[in-house]
Scaffold this motif. Structure first.
Motif, PDB file in Angstrom:
ATOM      1  N   PHE A  16       6.316  12.099  -4.286  1.00  0.00           N
ATOM      2  CA  PHE A  16       5.285  11.323  -4.583  1.00  0.00           C
ATOM      3  C   PHE A  16       4.985  10.280  -3.156  1.00  0.00           C
ATOM      4  CE2 PHE A  16       3.640   7.328  -6.480  1.00  0.00           C
ATOM      5  CZ  PHE A  16       2.383   7.750  -6.702  1.00  0.00           C
ATOM      6  N   ASP A  17       3.784  10.789  -2.278  1.00  0.00           N
ATOM      7  CA  ASP A  17       3.658   9.993  -1.216  1.00  0.00           C
ATOM      8  C   ASP A  17       2.307   9.841  -1.215  1.00  0.00           C
ATOM      9  OD1 ASP A  17       4.082   8.748   1.148  1.00  0.00           O
ATOM     10  OD2 ASP A  17       4.071  10.588   2.345  1.00  0.00           O
ATOM     11  N   PRO A  18       1.617   8.723  -1.826  1.00  0.00           N
ATOM     12  CA  PRO A  18       0.244   8.522  -2.025  1.00  0.00           C
ATOM     13  C   PRO A  18      -0.375   8.173  -0.611  1.00  0.00           C
ATOM     14  CG  PRO A  18       1.373   6.838  -3.342  1.00  0.00           C
ATOM     15  CD  PRO A  18       2.449   7.864  -2.820  1.00  0.00           C
ATOM     16  N   ASP A  19      -1.462   8.364  -0.578  1.00  0.00           N
ATOM     17  CA  ASP A  19      -2.321   8.050   0.830  1.00  0.00           C
ATOM     18  C   ASP A  19      -2.804   6.324   0.887  1.00  0.00           C
ATOM     19  OD1 ASP A  19      -4.363   8.213  -1.051  1.00  0.00           O
ATOM     20  OD2 ASP A  19      -5.544   9.416   0.218  1.00  0.00           O
ATOM     21  N   CYS A  20      -2.273   5.687   0.368  1.00  0.00           N
ATOM     22  CA  CYS A  20      -2.642   4.079   0.327  1.00  0.00           C
ATOM     23  C   CYS A  20      -1.319   3.291   0.077  1.00  0.00           C
ATOM     24  CB  CYS A  20      -3.681   4.085  -0.883  1.00  0.00           C
ATOM     25  SG  CYS A  20      -2.986   4.603  -2.507  1.00  0.00           S
ATOM     26  N   VAL A  21      -1.587   1.948   0.220  1.00  0.00           N
ATOM     27  CA  VAL A  21      -0.349   1.043  -0.058  1.00  0.00           C
ATOM     28  C   VAL A  21      -0.396   0.976  -1.480  1.00  0.00           C
ATOM     29  CG1 VAL A  21       0.191  -1.260   0.047  1.00  0.00           C
ATOM     30  CG2 VAL A  21      -1.055  -0.205   2.143  1.00  0.00           C
ATOM     31  N   VAL A  22       1.028   1.168  -1.996  1.00  0.00           N
ATOM     32  CA  VAL A  22       1.052   1.223  -3.519  1.00  0.00           C
ATOM     33  C   VAL A  22       2.071  -0.094  -3.825  1.00  0.00           C
ATOM     34  CG1 VAL A  22       2.224   2.422  -5.367  1.00  0.00           C
ATOM     35  CG2 VAL A  22       1.295   3.680  -3.540  1.00  0.00           C
ATOM     36  N   HIS A  23       1.716  -0.682  -4.672  1.00  0.00           N
ATOM     37  CA  HIS A  23       2.323  -1.741  -5.433  1.00  0.00           C
ATOM     38  C   HIS A  23       2.888  -1.193  -6.735  1.00  0.00           C
ATOM     39  CE1 HIS A  23       0.942  -4.542  -2.486  1.00  0.00           C
ATOM     40  NE2 HIS A  23      -0.120  -4.512  -2.982  1.00  0.00           N
ATOM     41  N   ALA A  24       4.120  -1.301  -6.977  1.00  0.00           N
ATOM     42  CA  ALA A  24       4.811  -0.691  -8.286  1.00  0.00           C
ATOM     43  C   ALA A  24       5.178  -2.101  -9.275  1.00  0.00           C
ATOM     44  CB  ALA A  24       6.069  -0.285  -7.983  1.00  0.00           C
ATOM     45  N   ILE A  25       4.389  -1.848 -10.293  1.00  0.00           N
ATOM     46  CA  ILE A  25       4.429  -2.816 -11.384  1.00  0.00           C
ATOM     47  C   ILE A  25       5.123  -2.261 -12.686  1.00  0.00           C
ATOM     48  CG2 ILE A  25       2.890  -4.059 -12.942  1.00  0.00           C
ATOM     49  CD1 ILE A  25       0.939  -3.634 -10.882  1.00  0.00           C
ATOM     50  N   SER A  26       6.005  -3.160 -13.196  1.00  0.00           N
ATOM     51  CA  SER A  26       6.803  -2.696 -14.632  1.00  0.00           C
ATOM     52  C   SER A  26       7.116  -4.037 -15.181  1.00  0.00           C
ATOM     53  CB  SER A  26       8.016  -1.950 -14.271  1.00  0.00           C
ATOM     54  OG  SER A  26       8.519  -1.388 -15.254  1.00  0.00           O
ATOM     55  N   ALA A  27       7.106  -3.854 -16.511  1.00  0.00           N
ATOM     56  CA  ALA A  27       7.511  -4.637 -17.486  1.00  0.00           C
ATOM     57  C   ALA A  27       8.569  -4.215 -18.279  1.00  0.00           C
ATOM     58  CB  ALA A  27       6.432  -5.191 -18.447  1.00  0.00           C
TER      59      ALA A  27
ATOM     60  N   GLY B  30      11.137   0.763  -5.905  1.00  0.00           N
ATOM     61  CA  GLY B  30      11.256  -0.028  -4.775  1.00  0.00           C
ATOM     62  C   GLY B  30      10.764   1.051  -3.874  1.00  0.00           C
ATOM     63  N   ARG B  31      11.281   2.478  -3.887  1.00  0.00           N
ATOM     64  CA  ARG B  31      10.881   3.428  -2.953  1.00  0.00           C
ATOM     65  C   ARG B  31       9.564   3.569  -3.074  1.00  0.00           C
ATOM     66  NH1 ARG B  31      15.619   5.227  -4.345  1.00  0.00           N
ATOM     67  NH2 ARG B  31      14.918   6.704  -5.804  1.00  0.00           N
ATOM     68  N   ILE B  32       8.674   3.899  -4.357  1.00  0.00           N
ATOM     69  CA  ILE B  32       7.667   4.052  -4.167  1.00  0.00           C
ATOM     70  C   ILE B  32       6.430   3.018  -3.859  1.00  0.00           C
ATOM     71  CG2 ILE B  32       5.745   4.053  -6.285  1.00  0.00           C
ATOM     72  CD1 ILE B  32       7.649   5.597  -8.081  1.00  0.00           C
ATOM     73  N   ALA B  33       7.175   1.765  -3.906  1.00  0.00           N
ATOM     74  CA  ALA B  33       6.424   0.586  -3.230  1.00  0.00           C
ATOM     75  C   ALA B  33       6.639   0.134  -1.888  1.00  0.00           C
ATOM     76  CB  ALA B  33       6.361  -0.837  -4.136  1.00  0.00           C
TER      77      ALA B  33
ATOM     78  N   THR C  67      -7.777   1.659  -0.797  1.00  0.00           N
ATOM     79  CA  THR C  67      -6.869   1.115   0.006  1.00  0.00           C
ATOM     80  C   THR C  67      -5.838   0.268  -0.690  1.00  0.00           C
ATOM     81  OG1 THR C  67      -8.689  -0.480   0.240  1.00  0.00           O
ATOM     82  CG2 THR C  67      -8.360   1.118   1.923  1.00  0.00           C
ATOM     83  N   LEU C  68      -6.130   0.274  -2.192  1.00  0.00           N
ATOM     84  CA  LEU C  68      -5.186  -0.663  -2.999  1.00  0.00           C
ATOM     85  C   LEU C  68      -4.756   0.422  -4.220  1.00  0.00           C
ATOM     86  CD1 LEU C  68      -3.484  -2.962  -4.016  1.00  0.00           C
ATOM     87  CD2 LEU C  68      -5.398  -3.776  -5.079  1.00  0.00           C
ATOM     88  N   CYS C  69      -3.478   0.700  -4.273  1.00  0.00           N
ATOM     89  CA  CYS C  69      -2.919   1.631  -5.512  1.00  0.00           C
ATOM     90  C   CYS C  69      -1.993   0.631  -6.116  1.00  0.00           C
ATOM     91  CB  CYS C  69      -2.532   2.864  -4.792  1.00  0.00           C
ATOM     92  SG  CYS C  69      -3.536   4.041  -4.044  1.00  0.00           S
ATOM     93  N   LEU C  70      -2.013   1.132  -7.573  1.00  0.00           N
ATOM     94  CA  LEU C  70      -1.178   0.355  -8.252  1.00  0.00           C
ATOM     95  C   LEU C  70      -0.247   1.482  -8.989  1.00  0.00           C
ATOM     96  CD1 LEU C  70      -3.138  -2.355  -9.790  1.00  0.00           C
ATOM     97  CD2 LEU C  70      -1.899  -2.556  -7.879  1.00  0.00           C
ATOM     98  N   PHE C  71       0.858   1.577  -9.085  1.00  0.00           N
ATOM     99  CA  PHE C  71       1.909   2.550  -9.699  1.00  0.00           C
ATOM    100  C   PHE C  71       2.577   1.589 -11.236  1.00  0.00           C
ATOM    101  CE2 PHE C  71       5.791   4.377 -11.036  1.00  0.00           C
ATOM    102  CZ  PHE C  71       5.616   5.998 -11.115  1.00  0.00           C
ATOM    103  N   VAL C  72       2.281   2.044 -12.103  1.00  0.00           N
ATOM    104  CA  VAL C  72       2.691   1.324 -13.428  1.00  0.00           C
ATOM    105  C   VAL C  72       3.645   2.268 -14.189  1.00  0.00           C
ATOM    106  CG1 VAL C  72       2.144  -0.143 -15.310  1.00  0.00           C
ATOM    107  CG2 VAL C  72       0.585   0.014 -13.342  1.00  0.00           C
TER     108      VAL C  72
END
Length: 172
Positions: A120-131, A141-144, A102-107
């Motif tokens: 890319f359309d995962p089956d969970c809520v995705v937060h996109a993280i980048s440094a 933004g589209r991924i998240a 239920t929690l996915c992170l895209f890094v």
């Protein structure tokens, strides 16, 4: 009027598993990847026993690699030992059969250099993280789209961000 049965305990919404999509391509900046690794490890640590495990999905230009981990410590050790190779491709991520999360992170930086039209359309809520300084904010933004896009740096308050993304109630 709020009734007792209307108030959910925070553990009711805790993820069953944490899924992390990690860009392991050569284009990644090593120092930025260390900051990102600190954040996702903090999130995993904050979730602790609220999750049954962590699925780390590494992707680059080859087939995605899935590792099932049991703790934030195991995640930190695994991220420290990633060898970055190849270009970036999201191809194959949608075809993976993964445990529910239920929690996915895209890094990553969001810049696909191979198969840039792959869905890319995962089956969970995705937060996109980048440094990454070269991050493609539009694609991230589209991924998240159902989560948050979080761009971090050395100056970011990683504890506050981790609490927010892990459901700790702090807004970022």
């Amino acid at each position: 009027e709020t009734k007792a049965q209307d108030v959910k305990d925070s553990t009711d919404t805790a993820p069953s598993r944490l899924r992390i999509y990690w860009d392991s391509s050569r284009s990644r900046d090593a120092e930025a990847a260390k900051i990102e690794a600190k954040l996702v490890t903090k999130i995993a640590g904050d979730l602790g026993k609220k999750i049954s495990g962590i699925d780390l999905v590494q992707f680059a230009s080859g087939a995605p690699k899935v590792q099932k981990l049991t703790s934030a410590g195991a995640l930190a050790r695994t991220l420290e030992n990633i060898i970055y190779r190849g270009g970036t491709s999201l191809a194959g991520l949608d075809a993976l059969t993964l445990d529910d999360a239920t929690l996915c992170l895209f890094v990553g930086d969001g810049n696909a250099s191979v198969d840039f039209q792959a869905s890319f359309d995962p089956d969970c809520v995705v937060h996109a993280i980048s440094a990454q300084q070269s991050a493609n904010s539009a694609r991230l933004g589209r991924i998240a789209s159902r989560g948050q896009l979080v761009q971090i740096s050395e100056q970011s308050d990683l504890d506050k961000i981790a609490k927010s993304l892990s459901g700790g109630g702090v807004n970022i």
